[in-house]
Design an enzyme around this catalytic site. Structure first.
Site, short mmCIF file in Angstrom:
data_model
loop_
_atom_site.label_atom_id
_atom_site.label_comp_id
_atom_site.label_asym_id
_atom_site.label_seq_id
_atom_site.Cartn_x
_atom_site.Cartn_y
_atom_site.Cartn_z
N TYR A 12 43.65 5.84 70.35
CA TYR A 12 42.29 5.77 70.91
C TYR A 12 42.12 4.58 71.84
O TYR A 12 41.42 4.66 72.85
CB TYR A 12 41.25 5.76 69.77
CG TYR A 12 41.01 7.15 69.24
CD1 TYR A 12 41.74 7.65 68.16
CD2 TYR A 12 40.11 8.01 69.86
CE1 TYR A 12 41.57 8.94 67.71
CE2 TYR A 12 39.93 9.32 69.42
CZ TYR A 12 40.66 9.78 68.34
OH TYR A 12 40.50 11.07 67.92
N ARG A 50 43.50 5.59 75.07
CA ARG A 50 42.58 6.51 75.77
C ARG A 50 41.34 5.76 76.27
O ARG A 50 40.81 6.04 77.33
CB ARG A 50 42.17 7.66 74.82
CG ARG A 50 43.30 8.65 74.60
CD ARG A 50 42.95 9.66 73.52
NE ARG A 50 41.77 10.45 73.86
CZ ARG A 50 41.14 11.22 72.96
NH1 ARG A 50 41.57 11.29 71.70
NH2 ARG A 50 40.10 11.93 73.31
N HIS A 107 30.38 14.97 70.29
CA HIS A 107 31.57 14.49 69.58
C HIS A 107 31.70 12.98 69.63
O HIS A 107 32.80 12.44 69.51
CB HIS A 107 32.84 15.16 70.14
CG HIS A 107 32.84 16.64 69.94
ND1 HIS A 107 33.54 17.51 70.73
CD2 HIS A 107 32.18 17.42 69.04
CE1 HIS A 107 33.32 18.75 70.32
NE2 HIS A 107 32.49 18.72 69.29
N CYS A 148 32.81 0.33 61.98
CA CYS A 148 33.63 0.06 60.79
C CYS A 148 33.85 1.35 60.00
O CYS A 148 32.91 2.11 59.75
CB CYS A 148 32.90 -0.97 59.91
SG CYS A 148 33.73 -1.24 58.33
N CYS A 187 36.27 -5.57 60.27
CA CYS A 187 34.81 -5.72 60.31
C CYS A 187 34.41 -7.10 59.75
O CYS A 187 34.90 -7.51 58.68
CB CYS A 187 34.22 -4.60 59.46
SG CYS A 187 32.50 -4.77 59.03
N CYS A 227 32.46 -6.51 56.24
CA CYS A 227 33.06 -6.10 54.94
C CYS A 227 34.58 -6.09 54.98
O CYS A 227 35.23 -5.62 54.04
CB CYS A 227 32.55 -4.69 54.57
SG CYS A 227 33.35 -3.40 55.55
N GLY A 230 34.35 23.19 82.41
CA GLY A 230 35.59 22.57 81.94
C GLY A 230 35.76 22.59 80.45
O GLY A 230 36.14 21.58 79.86
N THR A 231 35.45 23.74 79.83
CA THR A 231 35.73 23.80 78.40
C THR A 231 36.36 25.13 78.03
O THR A 231 36.02 26.16 78.56
CB THR A 231 34.46 23.56 77.54
OG1 THR A 231 34.85 23.58 76.17
CG2 THR A 231 33.39 24.60 77.80
N GLN A 256 40.70 28.27 85.16
CA GLN A 256 41.28 29.41 84.45
C GLN A 256 40.23 30.53 84.29
O GLN A 256 39.04 30.22 84.19
CB GLN A 256 41.71 29.00 83.01
CG GLN A 256 42.68 27.84 82.97
CD GLN A 256 44.00 28.16 83.67
OE1 GLN A 256 44.43 29.32 83.63
NE2 GLN A 256 44.57 27.18 84.33
#
Ligand code: BV8
Ligand code: ZN
Length: 253
Positions: free
Chosen positions: A68, A71, A120, A128, A156, A159, A196-197, A224
């Site tokens: 991640y 990205r 999403h 955290c 974090c 905690c 685009g999905t 597509q």
């Protein structure tokens, strides 16, 4: 294509409320690989649906956090493309525009779009893993190596739990408020522009069907072919960065 472009432009021109339902394809021309191509180098041997899960993170936090962060750094380095810009420009011509994105980048916002509903989550909002407290984590100064690297998630301050990306993983529920707002916008729109999905991920992929059910027109923008099930679906074959500026020109200029 020309006939569908003219028809699509006519619906756009008459629309009072448009929902733009976007997926990874709208960011492809900015240089962000779509979800399935986002696995290169270190992660190329993984299935994204297995890596984008809480189980994968708990099994190997450094591998998943590294993916991640790679990205996130990529998303920060690229620019919105003409597709994002055309979508932002729609707000100047259509009374009500709601953007519902499946993407975790912030390119719609950086292109100037006002309200963006992230179904999403966002790769820019780490939190955290234990206490869910938002965490400010600067993107690594040094450019991550091309084939990526394992990176231990920061801890974090509250905690000592591990940082996790602020995205919705497979098996996790979508943010309730975002889902409700998206559902309501789709119920009320005249046109849903699906950009685009591959509409393979649920429950997000229900939204174009809901639009058709409620009597709206659905315009698909994708290089597509897209299989359609209603005569109120129009398909514009081509990349978003080309088709969307063309569509706006036809509709409003
Ligand atoms: C949930 C964040 C329940 C992470 C993502 C079996 C049947 C039905 C459903 C399920 C099932 N088994 C499991 C499920 C549920 C599962 C699901 O749908 N699985 C699928 C794979 C079958 N869904 C979930 O788990 C969801 N949660 O159901 O929770 C629940 C309820 C209560 C309590 C607890 C649990 C959560 C799903 C969210 C997953 N997270 N993203 C991350 O990014 O790492 S989804 C992720 O994949 C992306 O966000 C994107 O939405 C999705 C698809 O990625 P891509 O394929 O890359 O992108 P896209 O589909 O948009 O395809 C690219 C398209 O662009 C192509 O069509 C291409 O042609 C086109 N294109 C390419 N270039 C261009 C272009 N278009 C225009 N211009 C171009 N230039
Ligand atoms: Zn915590």
């Amino acid at each position: 294509m020309l006939e569908s472009l003219q028809t699509a432009a006519r619906y756009l021109k008459q629309a009072e409320h448009i929902v733009i339902f976007s997926g990874a394809g709208v960011s492809a021309e900015s240089g962000i690989a779509t979800f399935r191509d986002a696995l290169t180098g270190l992660w190329s041997r993984f299935d994204p649906q297995r890596l984008a899960t809480p189980e994968a993170f708990q099994a190997d936090p450094e591998l998943v956090w590294g993916w991640y962060e790679w990205r996130r750094a990529q998303a920060d380095r690229v620019q919105p493309n003409p597709g994002h810009i055309a979508i932002a420009e729609l707000e100047r011509h259509v009374p009500r525009v709601t953007i519902v994105t499946q993407n975790v980048d912030n390119l719609h916002e950086r292109a100037g779009s006002g309200r963006v509903i992230h179904l999403h989550g966002s790769i820019h909002d780490p939190r955290c893993f234990s206490c869910a407290r938002p965490m400010q984590i600067p993107v690594a100064e040094t450019e991550p190596p091309a084939d990526g690297q394992r990176t231990p998630p920061p801890r974090c301050l509250n905690c000592n739990g591990m940082a996790r990306p602020g995205v919705v993983w497979f098996g996790e529920a979508l943010p309730e408020e975002a889902w409700q707002a998206a559902w309501q916008a789709v119920e009320e729109c005249d046109v849903l522009l699906s950009v685009g999905t591959s509409a393979a991920v649920y429950p997000a992929a229900q939204l174009p069907h809901l639009a058709i059910e409620k009597g709206a027109t659905v315009i698909h923008v994708n290089p597509q072919p897209v299989e359609t099930r209603s005569e109120r679906e129009i398909v514009l074959i081509g990349p978003a960065g080309k088709s969307l500026p063309l569509l706006l020109k036809k509709a409003f200029y």
